[in-house]
Motif scaffolding. Structure first.
Motif, PDB file in Angstrom:
ATOM      1  N   GLN A   1       0.831  -1.269  -0.231  1.00  0.00           N
ATOM      2  CA  GLN A   1       0.116   0.088  -0.047  1.00  0.00           C
ATOM      3  C   GLN A   1       0.925   1.362   0.106  1.00  0.00           C
TER       4      GLN A   1
ATOM      5  N   SER B   1      -1.619   3.359  -3.755  1.00  0.00           N
ATOM      6  CA  SER B   1      -3.034   2.995  -2.919  1.00  0.00           C
ATOM      7  C   SER B   1      -4.021   3.773  -3.819  1.00  0.00           C
TER       8      SER B   1
ATOM      9  N   ARG C   1      -7.207   0.987  -3.523  1.00  0.00           N
ATOM     10  CA  ARG C   1      -8.291   1.543  -2.797  1.00  0.00           C
ATOM     11  C   ARG C   1      -9.637   0.969  -3.337  1.00  0.00           C
TER      12      ARG C   1
END
Length: 276
Positions: A54, A58, A62
């Motif tokens: 991450q 990201s 996500r």
């Protein structure tokens, strides 16, 4: 060849590969899965992790990660409903085969497409993001191939069994009885042998996924932080220059109410290094 009756007026010839694949291989898979997990936990606890990337990227994660994981939960629920619950039970409560297949297409199709879309986004992210790709191991690549194949073949069997209608294969008469028979150590090899090749392929890829499971990052599924749901709240104390203690105590004196538990003064003021 061993002839065996599967339905009135029909017979299936059981071969040695049938006995090996549907009678012995499932138990071999369970031994490798359980033994591999025990070995991994004993000798590689620090490697028992998702190796999260991450920090490298990201934005795609996500979207892709929730899409894949929530879709996978729905897929697991669908497998449980279709394989574990006998057809006679659903018919007993008034659920027709047409209604069942409609739900399989609607819920299973949405879950399968969501899961497939999520894993494809994760693969795209891993391949196009330099630091993430550099952190990808050979085990990761093998895992992605097998996992994606299992999803694709599963979606294929779901759509095929629904769109073929009355001429399609009802896996609840073959695959589901075989699956339940494994738990009583009396595998119904005849039922599974009567299933079409697409179901055989999906089942074999699924077993391959469980065989490699202990040796990949998928082990994190067995250590999901469920205790987070039941852990106590984390209490944060604010810096308060009031001699009386915490902000909660000061607010309580102002309002004339008793201070809430957890916010009472502890007798030690926070140090403010800026005013030294």
């Amino acid at each position: 060849m061993l002839p065996a009756e599967t339905a009135p007026g029909s017979a299936v010839e059981l071969s040695a590969p049938d006995i090996l694949l549907w009678g012995a291989l499932p138990y071999i898979m369970v031994v490798v899965l359980v033994g591999g997990l025990v070995w991994r936990y004993k000798y590689d606890q620090f490697g028992w992790t998702t190796r999260s990337s991450q920090l490298y990227e990201s934005k795609l994660l996500r979207i892709a990660s929730p899409l894949f994981h929530f879709g996978l939960l729905a897929v697991i629920a669908g497998h449980f409903f279709g394989l574990v619950i006998p057809k006679a039970w659903t018919e007993a409560v008034g659920m027709s085969q047409e209604f069942y297949h409609f739900n399989a297409l609607l819920v299973g199709g949405i879950a399968g497409v969501g899961t497939l879309g999520g894993i494809l986004l994760l693969i795209y992210r891993r391949r196009t993001t330099g630091p993430v790709f550099m952190a990808t191991t050979k085990n990761d690549k093998t895992m992605y191939v097998v996992l994606t194949a299992a999803i694709v073949f599963g979606l294929w069997t779901t759509l095929a069994s629904v769109f073929e209608g009355e001429h399609g294969h009802n896996y609840r008469d073959t695959v589901a009885p075989w699956f339940r028979s494994l738990f009583v150590f009396q595998p119904d090899i005849t039922a599974m042998a009567a299933a079409p090749f697409s179901f055989h392929l999906h089942t074999l890829v699924g077993m391959a996924l469980f065989v490699i499971w202990p040796f990949t990052r998928l082990v994190h599924a067995f250590t999901a932080p469920l205790h987070y749901l039941f852990r106590p709240y984390i209490v944060y104390r604010s810096r308060d220059r009031d001699r009386g203690g915490s902000a909660g105590a000061a607010a309580a004196r102002t309002s004339g109410t008793a201070a809430r538990r957890g916010w009472s003064a502890v007798g030690t003021r926070d140090r403010d290094t800026r005013n030294r």
